[in-house]
Design an enzyme around this catalytic site. Structure first.
Site, mmCIF file in Angstrom:
data_model
loop_
_atom_site.group_PDB
_atom_site.id
_atom_site.type_symbol
_atom_site.label_atom_id
_atom_site.label_comp_id
_atom_site.label_asym_id
_atom_site.label_seq_id
_atom_site.Cartn_x
_atom_site.Cartn_y
_atom_site.Cartn_z
ATOM 1 N N HIS A 54 -13.010 24.095 -16.648
ATOM 2 C CA HIS A 54 -12.185 24.592 -15.787
ATOM 3 C C HIS A 54 -13.099 25.361 -14.919
ATOM 4 O O HIS A 54 -14.225 25.668 -14.714
ATOM 5 C CB HIS A 54 -11.264 25.358 -16.508
ATOM 6 C CG HIS A 54 -10.341 24.733 -17.610
ATOM 7 N ND1 HIS A 54 -9.225 25.277 -18.078
ATOM 8 C CD2 HIS A 54 -10.424 23.361 -18.026
ATOM 9 C CE1 HIS A 54 -8.445 24.492 -18.907
ATOM 10 N NE2 HIS A 54 -9.140 23.219 -18.803
ATOM 11 N N GLU A 56 -12.661 28.125 -13.635
ATOM 12 C CA GLU A 56 -12.964 29.603 -13.856
ATOM 13 C C GLU A 56 -14.157 29.726 -14.695
ATOM 14 O O GLU A 56 -14.921 30.434 -14.477
ATOM 15 C CB GLU A 56 -11.741 30.215 -14.980
ATOM 16 C CG GLU A 56 -10.395 30.315 -14.047
ATOM 17 C CD GLU A 56 -9.580 28.996 -14.594
ATOM 18 O OE1 GLU A 56 -9.968 28.160 -14.461
ATOM 19 O OE2 GLU A 56 -8.457 29.555 -14.713
ATOM 20 N N CYS A 84 -5.779 29.518 -18.478
ATOM 21 C CA CYS A 84 -5.263 29.314 -19.805
ATOM 22 C C CYS A 84 -5.886 30.310 -20.511
ATOM 23 O O CYS A 84 -6.354 31.130 -20.548
ATOM 24 C CB CYS A 84 -5.752 27.793 -19.877
ATOM 25 S SG CYS A 84 -7.207 27.550 -20.100
ATOM 26 N N CYS A 87 -9.893 30.308 -20.665
ATOM 27 C CA CYS A 87 -10.350 30.924 -19.641
ATOM 28 C C CYS A 87 -10.174 32.272 -19.657
ATOM 29 O O CYS A 87 -10.993 33.298 -19.116
ATOM 30 C CB CYS A 87 -9.902 30.200 -18.214
ATOM 31 S SG CYS A 87 -10.477 28.360 -17.966
#
Length: 371
Positions: A54, A56, A84, A87
């Site tokens: 992701h 992040e 999410c 993260c």
């Protein structure tokens, strides 16, 4: 120069744009320390075959390398979408000072939408969280991405048959007065994989449903001025492009275009949509309309007969060359062969004839028809 929140989020949006260009869900992130960006990241799980990639996480890893420490004390994360649970947990482990996100994520957001991983005082580190910075811009980028992806998926499902042509969408882009959403269907037995286009607007539970058939020299665009008034009156309005016309696929052979075949397609389409209390709208004496009335009397609540639509330059939009015109040629030949028989009247017990073509005047009268 020390970045403010909007500046930092704008840089995160630039990362999200790069993700979208690579075919990834457009989420971008930057890590800021002392007012300066030290690392950035964008979504890359598809390209990297990595479920943890992701934006992040990518940005956190890059920032840790820059600082030479997995603890990112005094750092702030700016990300275009609410993080999410994965993260959010990583951000807490990195001991970020602050997390700022753009658009909320009502499905997987773990910073307040679905749950709030950061709101637990028992944790040994507390990270400040702020959402909604440039939220509209961040959300719009996501919406545009998924809209385009759904369109591409629909296109992929509607593979073009070898014996047919499909008008490039660019032929329709300048028709701003006909911007209604186009729906497609290709799984009806009579279509045999051909794609038929139609407009479907208004509530499905409307008291009356108007089905508007274009002439054999035009396409659904002929009803552009009728949709809004009918919808304003609370009706449902459907405008199909017959196969061979408009945005629908165009078989190359004229012999394909028989009255029986087009009638079967429209009957199957109406049954598929479970239409009832239908007002059929046709132009002049339309044998296809009469065939529908005869085959499905229980479906129709009325008949509206208009004068033929005036010629318009947009009539040519679906036909970039002669190869796309098999259907208009077939209908013209059929009318010439049948002569006077082709002008046989159309009738229904609740029929109304209007001395005007499709347009605002017809719409005003049609909107109160049978109500």
């Amino acid at each position: 120069m020390v970045l403010n929140d909007a500046d930092a989020m704008q840089l995160a949006l630039a990362e999200a744009d790069l993700a979208a260009a690579a075919g990834e869900v457009p989420v971008g992130a930057v890590v800021v320390k002392d007012g300066k960006v030290i690392a950035s990241g964008r979504n890359a799980p598809v390209d990297g075959h990595d479920p943890t990639a992701h934006a992040e996480i990518v940005a956190l890893r890059a920032a840790a390398q820059v600082l030479g420490n997995y603890r990112l004390d005094g750092c702030e994360m700016f990300v275009t979408l609410e993080p999410c649970t994965m993260c959010s947990g990583a951000m807490l482990h990195a001991r970020l000072q602050r997390v700022v996100f753009g658009a909320a994520d009502p499905k997987t957001g773990a910073a307040g939408s679905v749950l709030n991983v950061f709101a637990h005082p028992q944790l040994n580190h507390q990270t400040q969280v702020q959402g909604g910075v440039m939220a509209e811009e961040c959300a719009q980028l996501l919406q545009d991405f998924f809209q385009h992806r759904r369109a591409a998926q629909r296109q992929a499902r509607h593979v073009l048959r070898e014996d047919a042509l499909r008008t490039p969408e660019g032929r329709f882009t300048d028709l701003g007065d006909f911007s209604w959403t186009t729906h497609y269907i290709n799984d009806l037995p009579a279509l045999a994989g051909l794609r038929m286009a139609y407009v479907d607007e208004g509530p499905q539970a409307a008291g009356l449903t108007y089905v508007c058939l274009h002439s054999k020299t035009g396409w659904g665009y002929q009803y552009r001025q009728m949709l809004a008034p009918l919808l304003s009156a609370g009706h449902r309005v459907l405008v199909p492009d017959l196969v061979g016309f408009g945005r629908s696929d165009k078989p190359k052979k004229e012999a394909q275009h028989s009255l029986d075949w087009h009638g079967r397609i429209l009957r199957e389409w109406m049954q598929h949509l479970a239409l009832h209390h239908v007002v059929l709208v046709v132009q002049a004496a339309d044998p296809l309309g009469q065939a529908l009335l005869t085959a499905m009397p229980e479906v129709f609540h009325g008949l509206l007969v208009l004068q033929p639509a005036s010629a318009h330059e947009a009539d040519n939009a679906p036909f970039p060359d002669l190869g796309h015109r098999a259907a208009p040629r077939a209908w013209a030949r059929r009318a010439a062969e049948q002569g006077a028989a082709a002008a046989t009247g159309i009738s229904h017990e609740k029929m109304r004839q209007l001395a005007c073509p499709p347009g605002s005047q017809a719409a005003q009268q049609a909107a109160i028809y049978l109500t």
